[in-house]
Design a protein around this motif. Structure first.
Motif, PDB file in Angstrom:
ATOM      1  N   MET A 162       0.840  -1.201   0.000  1.00 49.46           N
ATOM      2  CA  MET A 162       0.000   0.000   0.000  1.00 49.46           C
ATOM      3  C   MET A 162       0.873   1.249   0.000  1.00 49.46           C
ATOM      4  O   MET A 162       0.549   2.256   0.624  1.00 49.46           O
ATOM      5  CB  MET A 162      -0.922  -0.021   1.224  1.00 49.46           C
ATOM      6  N   LEU A 163       1.978   1.180  -0.726  1.00 51.31           N
ATOM      7  CA  LEU A 163       2.901   2.305  -0.796  1.00 51.31           C
ATOM      8  C   LEU A 163       2.293   3.436  -1.619  1.00 51.31           C
ATOM      9  O   LEU A 163       1.564   3.204  -2.586  1.00 51.31           O
ATOM     10  CB  LEU A 163       4.228   1.847  -1.414  1.00 51.31           C
ATOM     11  N   GLU A 164       2.618   4.649  -1.220  1.00 49.40           N
ATOM     12  CA  GLU A 164       2.006   5.812  -1.876  1.00 49.40           C
ATOM     13  C   GLU A 164       3.058   6.876  -2.138  1.00 49.40           C
ATOM     14  O   GLU A 164       4.241   6.690  -1.860  1.00 49.40           O
ATOM     15  CB  GLU A 164       0.884   6.375  -0.996  1.00 49.40           C
ATOM     16  N   GLY A 165       2.613   7.982  -2.706  1.00 49.81           N
ATOM     17  CA  GLY A 165       3.536   9.055  -3.047  1.00 49.81           C
ATOM     18  C   GLY A 165       4.209   8.809  -4.387  1.00 49.81           C
ATOM     19  O   GLY A 165       3.826   7.916  -5.150  1.00 49.81           O
ATOM     20  N   ASN A 166       5.198   9.616  -4.685  1.00 48.89           N
ATOM     21  CA  ASN A 166       5.916   9.520  -5.953  1.00 48.89           C
ATOM     22  C   ASN A 166       7.053   8.501  -5.882  1.00 48.89           C
ATOM     23  O   ASN A 166       7.575   8.217  -4.806  1.00 48.89           O
ATOM     24  CB  ASN A 166       6.502  10.880  -6.331  1.00 48.89           C
ATOM     25  N   ILE A 167       7.429   7.985  -7.043  1.00 51.82           N
ATOM     26  CA  ILE A 167       8.665   7.203  -7.132  1.00 51.82           C
ATOM     27  C   ILE A 167       9.809   8.181  -6.931  1.00 51.82           C
ATOM     28  O   ILE A 167       9.876   9.212  -7.609  1.00 51.82           O
ATOM     29  CB  ILE A 167       8.784   6.515  -8.505  1.00 51.82           C
ATOM     30  N   PRO A 168      10.717   7.915  -5.995  1.00 51.91           N
ATOM     31  CA  PRO A 168      11.785   8.883  -5.720  1.00 51.91           C
ATOM     32  C   PRO A 168      12.600   9.226  -6.969  1.00 51.91           C
ATOM     33  O   PRO A 168      13.001   8.341  -7.730  1.00 51.91           O
ATOM     34  CB  PRO A 168      12.662   8.163  -4.682  1.00 51.91           C
ATOM     35  N   ASP A 169      12.826  10.504  -7.154  1.00 51.56           N
ATOM     36  CA  ASP A 169      13.616  10.979  -8.296  1.00 51.56           C
ATOM     37  C   ASP A 169      15.079  10.986  -7.874  1.00 51.56           C
ATOM     38  O   ASP A 169      15.705  12.036  -7.717  1.00 51.56           O
ATOM     39  CB  ASP A 169      13.153  12.379  -8.692  1.00 51.56           C
ATOM     40  N   ALA A 170      15.620   9.795  -7.682  1.00 49.96           N
ATOM     41  CA  ALA A 170      16.961   9.672  -7.092  1.00 49.96           C
ATOM     42  C   ALA A 170      17.800   8.605  -7.783  1.00 49.96           C
ATOM     43  O   ALA A 170      18.731   8.066  -7.184  1.00 49.96           O
ATOM     44  CB  ALA A 170      16.846   9.363  -5.600  1.00 49.96           C
TER      45      ALA A 170
ATOM     46  N   ASN B 282       0.668  -0.949  -6.199  1.00 53.90           N
ATOM     47  CA  ASN B 282       0.715  -0.042  -5.060  1.00 53.90           C
ATOM     48  C   ASN B 282      -0.187   1.154  -5.363  1.00 53.90           C
ATOM     49  O   ASN B 282      -1.040   1.087  -6.258  1.00 53.90           O
ATOM     50  CB  ASN B 282       2.162   0.393  -4.794  1.00 53.90           C
ATOM     51  N   ASN B 283      -0.006   2.223  -4.628  1.00 55.32           N
ATOM     52  CA  ASN B 283      -0.792   3.438  -4.858  1.00 55.32           C
ATOM     53  C   ASN B 283       0.115   4.604  -5.246  1.00 55.32           C
ATOM     54  O   ASN B 283      -0.114   5.746  -4.843  1.00 55.32           O
ATOM     55  CB  ASN B 283      -1.592   3.799  -3.594  1.00 55.32           C
ATOM     56  N   LEU B 284       1.138   4.292  -6.031  1.00 54.53           N
ATOM     57  CA  LEU B 284       2.092   5.312  -6.437  1.00 54.53           C
ATOM     58  C   LEU B 284       1.455   6.260  -7.452  1.00 54.53           C
ATOM     59  O   LEU B 284       0.660   5.838  -8.294  1.00 54.53           O
ATOM     60  CB  LEU B 284       3.343   4.650  -7.041  1.00 54.53           C
ATOM     61  N   LYS B 285       1.831   7.525  -7.368  1.00 60.64           N
ATOM     62  CA  LYS B 285       1.238   8.534  -8.258  1.00 60.64           C
ATOM     63  C   LYS B 285       2.339   9.408  -8.845  1.00 60.64           C
ATOM     64  O   LYS B 285       3.525   9.215  -8.572  1.00 60.64           O
ATOM     65  CB  LYS B 285       0.239   9.389  -7.489  1.00 60.64           C
ATOM     66  N   GLY B 286       1.914  10.363  -9.664  1.00 59.37           N
ATOM     67  CA  GLY B 286       2.867  11.283 -10.270  1.00 59.37           C
ATOM     68  C   GLY B 286       3.562  10.672 -11.470  1.00 59.37           C
ATOM     69  O   GLY B 286       3.201   9.600 -11.956  1.00 59.37           O
ATOM     70  N   PRO B 287       4.603  11.344 -11.957  1.00 55.80           N
ATOM     71  CA  PRO B 287       5.297  10.862 -13.162  1.00 55.80           C
ATOM     72  C   PRO B 287       6.360   9.814 -12.820  1.00 55.80           C
ATOM     73  O   PRO B 287       6.778   9.667 -11.669  1.00 55.80           O
ATOM     74  CB  PRO B 287       5.951  12.125 -13.701  1.00 55.80           C
ATOM     75  N   ILE B 288       6.797   9.111 -13.855  1.00 51.71           N
ATOM     76  CA  ILE B 288       8.000   8.299 -13.727  1.00 51.71           C
ATOM     77  C   ILE B 288       9.169   9.282 -13.714  1.00 51.71           C
ATOM     78  O   ILE B 288       9.288  10.111 -14.613  1.00 51.71           O
ATOM     79  CB  ILE B 288       8.139   7.316 -14.904  1.00 51.71           C
ATOM     80  N   PRO B 289      10.017   9.252 -12.695  1.00 50.57           N
ATOM     81  CA  PRO B 289      11.054  10.288 -12.586  1.00 50.57           C
ATOM     82  C   PRO B 289      12.022  10.272 -13.764  1.00 50.57           C
ATOM     83  O   PRO B 289      12.408   9.212 -14.260  1.00 50.57           O
ATOM     84  CB  PRO B 289      11.773   9.936 -11.275  1.00 50.57           C
TER      85      PRO B 289
ATOM     86  N   ASN C 228      -0.655   1.027 -10.772  1.00 52.42           N
ATOM     87  CA  ASN C 228      -0.483   2.150  -9.868  1.00 52.42           C
ATOM     88  C   ASN C 228      -1.344   3.311 -10.368  1.00 52.42           C
ATOM     89  O   ASN C 228      -2.321   3.091 -11.091  1.00 52.42           O
ATOM     90  CB  ASN C 228       1.001   2.543  -9.780  1.00 52.42           C
ATOM     91  N   HIS C 229      -0.987   4.531  -9.985  1.00 53.53           N
ATOM     92  CA  HIS C 229      -1.720   5.718 -10.449  1.00 53.53           C
ATOM     93  C   HIS C 229      -0.753   6.706 -11.090  1.00 53.53           C
ATOM     94  O   HIS C 229      -0.890   7.924 -10.945  1.00 53.53           O
ATOM     95  CB  HIS C 229      -2.468   6.367  -9.280  1.00 53.53           C
ATOM     96  N   LEU C 230       0.217   6.183 -11.799  1.00 53.24           N
ATOM     97  CA  LEU C 230       1.222   7.027 -12.437  1.00 53.24           C
ATOM     98  C   LEU C 230       0.635   7.763 -13.636  1.00 53.24           C
ATOM     99  O   LEU C 230      -0.304   7.286 -14.280  1.00 53.24           O
ATOM    100  CB  LEU C 230       2.413   6.174 -12.865  1.00 53.24           C
ATOM    101  N   CYS C 231       1.229   8.914 -13.935  1.00 53.94           N
ATOM    102  CA  CYS C 231       0.702   9.737 -15.019  1.00 53.94           C
ATOM    103  C   CYS C 231       1.836  10.505 -15.682  1.00 53.94           C
ATOM    104  O   CYS C 231       2.841  10.821 -15.047  1.00 53.94           O
ATOM    105  CB  CYS C 231      -0.336  10.718 -14.462  1.00 53.94           C
ATOM    106  N   GLY C 232       1.689  10.764 -16.981  1.00 57.75           N
ATOM    107  CA  GLY C 232       2.679  11.560 -17.691  1.00 57.75           C
ATOM    108  C   GLY C 232       3.474  10.723 -18.674  1.00 57.75           C
ATOM    109  O   GLY C 232       3.270   9.517 -18.813  1.00 57.75           O
ATOM    110  N   PRO C 233       4.406  11.346 -19.368  1.00 52.68           N
ATOM    111  CA  PRO C 233       5.184  10.651 -20.403  1.00 52.68           C
ATOM    112  C   PRO C 233       6.221   9.699 -19.802  1.00 52.68           C
ATOM    113  O   PRO C 233       6.846  10.000 -18.782  1.00 52.68           O
ATOM    114  CB  PRO C 233       5.853  11.796 -21.172  1.00 52.68           C
ATOM    115  N   ILE C 234       6.375   8.555 -20.441  1.00 50.89           N
ATOM    116  CA  ILE C 234       7.426   7.614 -20.066  1.00 50.89           C
ATOM    117  C   ILE C 234       8.744   8.175 -20.579  1.00 50.89           C
ATOM    118  O   ILE C 234       8.862   8.483 -21.772  1.00 50.89           O
ATOM    119  CB  ILE C 234       7.152   6.223 -20.663  1.00 50.89           C
ATOM    120  N   PRO C 235       9.748   8.368 -19.715  1.00 57.72           N
ATOM    121  CA  PRO C 235      11.018   8.958 -20.179  1.00 57.72           C
ATOM    122  C   PRO C 235      11.633   8.163 -21.328  1.00 57.72           C
ATOM    123  O   PRO C 235      11.582   6.927 -21.349  1.00 57.72           O
ATOM    124  CB  PRO C 235      11.909   8.895 -18.934  1.00 57.72           C
ATOM    125  N   SER C 236      12.193   8.888 -22.268  1.00 55.28           N
ATOM    126  CA  SER C 236      12.870   8.231 -23.392  1.00 55.28           C
ATOM    127  C   SER C 236      14.245   7.774 -22.920  1.00 55.28           C
ATOM    128  O   SER C 236      15.058   8.592 -22.476  1.00 55.28           O
ATOM    129  CB  SER C 236      13.027   9.199 -24.568  1.00 55.28           C
TER     130      SER C 236
END
Length: 366
Positions: A285-293, A308-315, A332-340
């Motif tokens: 039940m993890l949430e929040g963004n995938i760390p941009d790290a 899980n319940n991850l949201k936001g873009p793929i970093p 999950n609940h990810l959104c936005g463009p998949i990085p090239s």
């Protein structure tokens, strides 16, 4: 000079003395025979060699100390009874139980009775009195009951494996006193309750495999103090709470499997550029963004964050990872463009499916 002549009686006495010196003690012989009598192995006849009075000589699976002639090892592994060429499709099968008489073999350093499928009953409580034990391996049977509460008395124990049995109850707190333990395998039982908070006392532990049980409560932060831990598998339990950030700062941890629990909170940022190469956090039940790290130290043979319940873009920093062999961000609940990134060239749509609004190759164009 004349030769030395012995009477027939003298010769017989010398042979008897020699035999006695090279035989195992009567007490060990009696204990082994009592141990054998509690087991039934009808197919392969592994106990056929257990005859005569010298249990140190050609008894299958029995080894003795060369100096004391005391029984030191019992090694009855189903896979070693025959070669794969002889019986390639037949598994070993043995029924019965492990007799407490085994505890009379006071010089035992190793007990390996594995993969017999039908051995049941409890682990003898008295096993904790065998102070020379270094190995207990009872994998792949139908052993039930609990782990001995005073197992911490076995101060020389380096390996404890009871995987694939029917063990119940909690992990005994005294287990954290086994400071020489390097391999702990409790997988696929019915062990419940918390992971002991003092598990971090096991400073030389390299593998801790506790998956497929009913463990609950938090992941102890003390685990991060185990400097030699390379493989930690806590998957398929009922663990809850946040994942300790300190796990991502462990020096040699390379495999971390926490999937199929009830863990919540955010993914620790330290995981993205640690030495962990096989990371599975799925079905939580993890949430929040995938760390941009992500960075050049990010090397994953497998990275699974699905369900899980991850949201936001793929970093975007994921493009700078050195290697990602398998990736699953689905459900999950990810959104936005998949990085090239060339990292994704070998991945198909299933790695990104069932999110809110991801787009771009290998999904539909943005």
């Amino acid at each position: 000079m004349g030769g030395v002549w012995f009477t027939p009686l003298t010769v017989l006495l010398l042979l008897a003395i020699t035999s006695a010196v090279h035989s195992c003690p009567p007490s060990d012989l009696a204990a082994l025979l009592a141990f054998k009598s509690a087991l039934r192995e009808p197919h392969d006849g592994i106990f056929n060699s257990w005859t005569g009075t010298n249990c140190c000589h050609n008894w299958f699976g029995v080894s003795c100390d060369k100096n004391s002639r005391r029984v030191a090892d019992i090694n009855l592994r189903a896979g070693t009874v025959y070669t794969t060429l002889e019986k390639p499709h037949r598994a070993g099968y043995m029924t019965g139980h492990i007799s407490p008489e085994i505890c009379k073999l006071t010089f035992l350093s190793s007990i390996s009775i594995t993969d017999w499928q039908g051995i049941s009953g409890d682990i003898p409580r008295c096993i904790s009195s065998l102070s020379f034990l270094r190995i207990i391996d009872l994998t792949g049977n139908r052993i039930s009951g609990t782990l001995p509460t005073d197992i911490g008395r076995l101060q020389q124990l380096t390996l404890l494996s009871v995987a694939d049995n029917l063990i119940v109850g909690e992990i005994p707190p005294t287990l954290t006193s086994l400071t020489d333990l390097t391999h702990l395998d409790l997988r696929n039982n019915r062990i419940s309750g918390p992971i002991p908070q003092a598990l971090g006392n096991l400073q030389v532990l390299s593998r801790a495999l506790l998956s497929g049980n009913q463990l609950s409560g938090p992941i102890p932060g003390s685990i991060s103090r185990i400097n030699r831990l390379a493989d930690l598998d806590l998957s398929r339990n009922q663990l809850s709470g946040p994942i300790p950030e300190s796990l991502g700062r462990m020096g040699v941890l390379s495999t971390l499997k926490l999937d199929m629990n009830k863990l919540s909170g955010r993914i620790p940022e330290s995981f993205m550029s640690s030495g962990i190469s096989d990371l599975n956090l799925s079905h939580n039940m993890l949430e929040g963004n995938i760390p941009d790290a992500f960075g050049d130290r990010s090397y994953f043979t497998s990275l699974d964050l699905s369900y899980n319940n991850l949201k936001g873009p793929i970093p975007k920093s994921i493009s700078s990872a050195s290697y990602i062999g398998y990736l699953d961000l689905s459900h999950n609940h990810l959104c936005g463009p998949i990085p090239s990134a060339s990292l994704f060239d070998h991945m198909d749509a299933s790695s990104f499916a069932y999110n809110d609004c991801l787009c771009g190759k290998p999904l539909k164009a943005c």
